[in-house]
Design an enzyme around this catalytic site. Sequence first.
Site, mmCIF file in Angstrom:
data_model
loop_
_atom_site.group_PDB
_atom_site.id
_atom_site.type_symbol
_atom_site.label_atom_id
_atom_site.label_comp_id
_atom_site.label_asym_id
_atom_site.label_seq_id
_atom_site.Cartn_x
_atom_site.Cartn_y
_atom_site.Cartn_z
ATOM 1 N N ALA A 11 0.806 -1.226 0.000
ATOM 2 C CA ALA A 11 0.000 0.000 0.000
ATOM 3 C C ALA A 11 0.834 1.268 0.000
ATOM 4 O O ALA A 11 0.316 2.363 -0.211
ATOM 5 C CB ALA A 11 -0.936 -0.003 1.211
ATOM 6 N N ARG A 16 10.340 7.770 -2.145
ATOM 7 C CA ARG A 16 11.712 7.998 -2.611
ATOM 8 C C ARG A 16 11.913 7.700 -4.096
ATOM 9 O O ARG A 16 12.926 8.074 -4.677
ATOM 10 C CB ARG A 16 12.684 7.167 -1.752
ATOM 11 C CG ARG A 16 12.881 7.717 -0.355
ATOM 12 C CD ARG A 16 13.506 6.709 0.589
ATOM 13 N NE ARG A 16 12.513 5.772 1.123
ATOM 14 C CZ ARG A 16 12.800 4.772 1.970
ATOM 15 N NH1 ARG A 16 14.049 4.570 2.343
ATOM 16 N NH2 ARG A 16 11.856 3.969 2.420
ATOM 17 N N GLN A 78 -5.898 -0.141 2.567
ATOM 18 C CA GLN A 78 -5.363 0.612 3.700
ATOM 19 C C GLN A 78 -5.351 2.088 3.314
ATOM 20 O O GLN A 78 -4.613 2.499 2.420
ATOM 21 C CB GLN A 78 -3.931 0.153 4.027
ATOM 22 C CG GLN A 78 -3.331 0.868 5.231
ATOM 23 C CD GLN A 78 -1.823 0.745 5.285
ATOM 24 O OE1 GLN A 78 -1.177 0.333 4.326
ATOM 25 N NE2 GLN A 78 -1.253 1.103 6.423
ATOM 26 N N GLY A 83 1.741 3.051 8.076
ATOM 27 C CA GLY A 83 2.847 2.174 8.448
ATOM 28 C C GLY A 83 2.521 0.699 8.259
ATOM 29 O O GLY A 83 1.368 0.326 8.043
ATOM 30 N N THR A 84 3.561 -0.119 8.353
ATOM 31 C CA THR A 84 3.396 -1.555 8.072
ATOM 32 C C THR A 84 2.532 -2.248 9.134
ATOM 33 O O THR A 84 1.800 -3.190 8.820
ATOM 34 C CB THR A 84 4.768 -2.260 7.992
ATOM 35 O OG1 THR A 84 5.557 -1.890 9.139
ATOM 36 C CG2 THR A 84 5.527 -1.861 6.741
ATOM 37 N N ASN A 235 13.477 0.797 -2.598
ATOM 38 C CA ASN A 235 12.961 2.049 -2.049
ATOM 39 C C ASN A 235 13.331 3.242 -2.923
ATOM 40 O O ASN A 235 12.757 4.315 -2.784
ATOM 41 C CB ASN A 235 13.500 2.268 -0.636
ATOM 42 C CG ASN A 235 13.037 1.158 0.307
ATOM 43 O OD1 ASN A 235 11.874 0.784 0.308
ATOM 44 N ND2 ASN A 235 13.954 0.610 1.072
HETATM 45 C C1 UD1 Z 1 10.561 -2.300 6.393
HETATM 46 C C2 UD1 Z 1 10.783 -2.713 7.854
HETATM 47 C C3 UD1 Z 1 12.278 -2.853 8.093
HETATM 48 C C4 UD1 Z 1 12.876 -3.847 7.115
HETATM 49 C C5 UD1 Z 1 12.545 -3.485 5.688
HETATM 50 C C6 UD1 Z 1 12.951 -4.614 4.762
HETATM 51 C C7 UD1 Z 1 8.966 -1.681 9.109
HETATM 52 C C8 UD1 Z 1 8.588 -0.607 10.040
HETATM 53 N N1 UD1 Z 1 10.245 -1.706 8.709
HETATM 54 O O1 UD1 Z 1 11.148 -1.011 6.239
HETATM 55 O O2 UD1 Z 1 12.517 -3.289 9.418
HETATM 56 O O3 UD1 Z 1 14.289 -3.898 7.301
HETATM 57 O O4 UD1 Z 1 11.134 -3.279 5.525
HETATM 58 O O5 UD1 Z 1 12.712 -4.304 3.416
HETATM 59 O O6 UD1 Z 1 8.142 -2.514 8.785
HETATM 60 N N2 UD1 Z 1 3.497 -0.577 3.282
HETATM 61 C C9 UD1 Z 1 2.113 -0.622 3.378
HETATM 62 N N3 UD1 Z 1 1.488 0.309 4.156
HETATM 63 C C10 UD1 Z 1 2.157 1.268 4.827
HETATM 64 C C11 UD1 Z 1 3.563 1.303 4.740
HETATM 65 C C12 UD1 Z 1 4.201 0.359 3.957
HETATM 66 O O7 UD1 Z 1 1.452 -1.471 2.794
HETATM 67 O O8 UD1 Z 1 1.510 2.066 5.509
HETATM 68 C C13 UD1 Z 1 4.167 -1.572 2.414
HETATM 69 C C14 UD1 Z 1 5.006 -0.923 1.349
HETATM 70 O O9 UD1 Z 1 4.246 -0.758 0.159
HETATM 71 C C15 UD1 Z 1 6.136 -1.921 1.163
HETATM 72 C C16 UD1 Z 1 6.259 -2.592 2.528
HETATM 73 O O10 UD1 Z 1 5.042 -2.325 3.206
HETATM 74 O O11 UD1 Z 1 5.816 -2.887 0.182
HETATM 75 C C17 UD1 Z 1 7.448 -2.081 3.332
HETATM 76 O O12 UD1 Z 1 7.284 -0.699 3.557
HETATM 77 P P1 UD1 Z 1 8.489 0.321 3.485
HETATM 78 O O13 UD1 Z 1 7.965 1.676 3.776
HETATM 79 O O14 UD1 Z 1 9.246 0.129 2.226
HETATM 80 O O15 UD1 Z 1 9.343 -0.168 4.733
HETATM 81 P P2 UD1 Z 1 10.904 -0.059 4.939
HETATM 82 O O16 UD1 Z 1 11.255 1.325 5.362
HETATM 83 O O17 UD1 Z 1 11.622 -0.593 3.774
HETATM 84 CA CA CA Z 2 11.042 -1.193 1.738
#
Ligand code: UD1
Ligand code: CA
Length: 473
Positions: A11, A16, A78, A83-84, A235
């Site tokens: 989502a 970046r 979402q 956040g994740t 990213n």
């Molecule tokens: C995340 C992890 C980090 C890990 C890394 C590995 C968290 C907080 N951190 O960081 O520990 O080392 O992945 O690649 O989880 N997403 C959503 N909804 C959101 C935010 C993100 O669905 O609200 C999805 C993104 O589309 C992506 C994934 O979750 O596919 C990871 O999100 P991203 O923001 O890239 O996390 P990282 O900063 O890479």
């Molecule tokens: Ca990521």
Amino acid sequence: MKGFRAVIMAAGKGTRLKSELPKVLHPLFGKPLLMRVLDTLSGVQAEEACVIIGHGREQVTAALAAYETNFPLRTVVQEPQLGTGHALQQVRQQLEDWAGFMGNVLILSGDVPLLTAKSLEHLLQAHQTEGNDLTLLAATMQNPFGYGRVITEGRSVARIVEQKDATEAEKQVQLINTGIYCLNWAKISPLLDQLSNNNAQGEFYLTDVIALAVKAGYQVGSAHLDDPDEVLGVNSRADLALCHDILNRRTLNRLMGDGVTILHPASTFIGPEVSIGPDTTVLPGCYLQGEVTIGKRCTIGPHTTMSGSVFIEDDVKVMQSSVRDTRIGSVCNIGPFAQLRDGVDINHHVNIGNFVEVKKARIDHHTNAAHLAYLGDATLGTDVNIGAGTITANYDPIRDIKEQTVIEDGAKIGSNSVLIAPVTVGQNASVAAGSVITKNVKPWDLAIARGRQVEIPGWVKRVKGLSEPAPQN
Ligand code: UD1
Ligand code: CA
């Protein structure tokens, strides 16, 4: 492991990347990152999968609808993306039929495209054999910048700290969180309610669930991945380029292992879906992606691109050409500088030479179009010769329709002819050079459709004053 479900987080905006396209739809060798993750998941037989979508969800939904998986796929929205951890909360809140699910859930990120099914298997196995409630997939990275760090106490996993929240000492830790987990849904998902966004990014981190699970007395473990390249997350555009490079190397090594000569790997780009037979040589400057199958003893390149669905039999040469959605029979010569596209089917022993474009056409064996021609919406028989400069005029721009040209077995088309479709040139017929053919030509006939040659005796000499003026009458 049997009976598990999967969640793919997709989502996020991918800020970046600075792109209008949602991050998970950015392609690697023609296939979006998210679809590469789905392909990997296909290798471990999930019972069903849920993709969390949000940013650009119309585009993501459309892409998912057009993609086939070997497991049932559903989506959860979402909105906004906080956040994740918040992403996973949506699954808990929106999928009522997951509430009573007693099995395990595999969590994947849509932006981690190089992961192999073997590594997922490794994670699932560790989770099961260790009897864990939560297992995270960890890797050791020389340069862990940007990743969450796995903080251990003794030999146990204690928590994960994100780059932006890490102390100087924590930043030195090279054991990283890959963002891939396996968890007991009934036990771990209720912990999602306890997440807070009191951190550097103001987000609900899924990674905080690890410390919560430890605190609640659940068994938390980790599986270690040997090849950290597999879990590179995309990213930024630089990450995308790095993943492309690694995926390419992986494919080239596989192909070379299968007996394909690749003379200059650094300038050769081949997508993972491509298969090539032994003793084929791929010369520098090639970019091959898509469902491409190439036979034995072929020579491809230099400087050739292939995409879409391409099937090439044995002993074919394709030099400096572009090939898309095309089938080529054995012992054909293509190029240099040919373009074959959008539904071309060529039988064996055919020559398509320089500056010949072939679009949506069938060409039977032993036929030649050696130079400078356009063959579109056409059917050519066997033993046909297409002279240089021949054009099948297939497009009627007034009615905006395409028409068919048929050139039957043994027919010879003289140079610089235009065949105005719809039109058929019969078996063994001949078209004189420079003709504009608007009507069907019968078998064995000669068609001449151009102004007749007129000669004026001595005209040049007279103009130059080298002879008597022509008599007046
Ligand atoms: C995340 C992890 C980090 C890990 C890394 C590995 C968290 C907080 N951190 O960081 O520990 O080392 O992945 O690649 O989880 N997403 C959503 N909804 C959101 C935010 C993100 O669905 O609200 C999805 C993104 O589309 C992506 C994934 O979750 O596919 C990871 O999100 P991203 O923001 O890239 O996390 P990282 O900063 O890479
Ligand atoms: Ca990521």
